[in-house]
Enzyme design. Structure first.
Site, PDB file in Angstrom:
ATOM      1  CG  ASN A  13      45.947  63.411   5.720  1.00  0.00           C
ATOM      2  OD1 ASN A  13      46.745  62.433   4.943  1.00  0.00           O
ATOM      3  ND2 ASN A  13      46.217  64.407   5.052  1.00  0.00           N
ATOM      4  CE  LYS A  15      47.945  66.297   7.928  1.00  0.00           C
ATOM      5  NZ  LYS A  15      47.678  68.162   8.406  1.00  0.00           N
ATOM      6  CG  HIS A  98      45.636  67.874   2.782  1.00  0.00           C
ATOM      7  ND1 HIS A  98      46.813  68.913   3.148  1.00  0.00           N
ATOM      8  CD2 HIS A  98      45.384  67.644   3.565  1.00  0.00           C
ATOM      9  CE1 HIS A  98      46.933  69.097   4.687  1.00  0.00           C
ATOM     10  NE2 HIS A  98      45.281  67.892   4.972  1.00  0.00           N
ATOM     11  CD  GLU A 100      49.433  69.284   5.488  1.00  0.00           C
ATOM     12  OE1 GLU A 100      49.983  68.160   5.262  1.00  0.00           O
ATOM     13  OE2 GLU A 100      48.994  69.409   6.589  1.00  0.00           O
ATOM     14  CD  GLU A 170      41.843  68.252   5.541  1.00  0.00           C
ATOM     15  OE1 GLU A 170      41.494  67.513   6.853  1.00  0.00           O
ATOM     16  OE2 GLU A 170      42.838  69.010   4.654  1.00  0.00           O
ATOM     17  N   GLY A 176      46.815  71.617  11.944  1.00  0.00           N
ATOM     18  CA  GLY A 176      47.510  71.027  12.876  1.00  0.00           C
ATOM     19  C   GLY A 176      47.552  72.333  13.713  1.00  0.00           C
ATOM     20  CB  SER A 216      43.046  71.338  14.867  1.00  0.00           C
ATOM     21  OG  SER A 216      43.752  71.729  14.734  1.00  0.00           O
TER      22      SER A 216
END
Ligand code: 13P
Length: 255
Positions: A13, A15, A98, A100, A170, A176, A216
């Protein structure tokens, strides 16, 4: 059905990283390194990179995904992209829900569900992301959060459609941050997700679903994570931007 019979998938991904030119360069670097992969390899890239990515991966075993899609076929939705725009150029997968998108762009389980239904109807394979916040884990409600997301995000998705759905677990606190869930934590929640799917559908349908871990994940921890019974690969952020690291994760999932 056991793990060996499920399709392991390693998906990058990207991003909001890489221009079209950089996307071509990165995919050209990744392709020879993953050519003999014994798992599915996907790169989910920014919208403007999609055409270049599809061109760069022609004749390779890398499939291309988008990072979101809208539920309407067309219309007054400034800034959005429809499923038809993606399928016409050869996109096969799409990341949906996701964290985010949920955290920064107001995505809810209802909109994730609408996007998931639309993606499936268009023949795209959604990678539906679920995961708890750190605070939710500390409050011991990880299972409630995940159960709710799975139920709502897959609302009205048929058993037949479920065959084309990939779930990515996730944990938001691991994205991250360099803090990976331990392999046991990942396994625990991925097994819980499968049990929820079995409740909503049936055991056979649940056993066939690819459930990835993301957060991660890198070339150093992938081996242990993907060795777990219910972890069928990974959705990789940062490490997917470095060809050698991404290829090492693909290798771990190919064993
Ligand atoms: P990182 O691998 O950078 O933690 O990102 C994970 C992720 O969000 C993949 O979708």
């Amino acid at each position: 059905m056991d793990k060996a019979k499920r399709k392991a998938i390693i998906a990058g991904n990207w991003k909001m990283n890489k221009t079209p030119k950089e996307a071509t360069e990165l995919l050209n670097a990744i392709a020879p390194l993953v050519a003999d992969a014994d798992c599915e390899v996907i790169a989910c890239v920014p919208y403007v990179d999609l055409a270049a990515a599809i061109e760069a991966t022609k004749g390779t075993n890398i499939k291309i995904g988008a990072e979101n899609c809208h539920w309407a076929a067309s219309g007054a939705f400034t800034g959005e992209i429809s499923t038809g725009m993606l399928t016409e150029i050869g996109v096969e997968y799409v990341v949906l829900g996701h964290s985010e998108r949920r955290q920064y762009f107001g995505e809810t389980d209802e909109t994730v569900n609408k996007r998931t239904k639309a993606a499936l109807a268009a023949g795209l394979k959604p990678i539906v992301c679920v995961g708890e916040l750190l605070w939710e884990r500390e409050c011991n409600i990880t299972e409630e959060v995940i159960a709710r997301q799975i139920k709502l995000d897959l609302w009205d998705v048929t058993e037949e459609e479920l065959k084309n759905v990939v779930i990515a677990y996730e944990p938001v606190w691991a994205i991250g941050t360099g803090k990976t869930a331990t392999a046991d934590q990942a396994e625990e929640v991925c097994a819980f997700i499968r049990a929820q799917l079995a409740k909503l559908y049936n055991q056979d349908a649940a056993d066939a679903v690819t459930i990835q871990y993301g957060g991660s994940m890198n070339d150093g921890n992938a081996d242990e994570l993907v060795s777990k019974t219910n972890v069928d690969g990974g959705l990789i952020g940062g490490a997917s931007l470095v060809a050698e690291k991404f290829a090492a994760i693909v290798k771990a999932a190919s064993k």
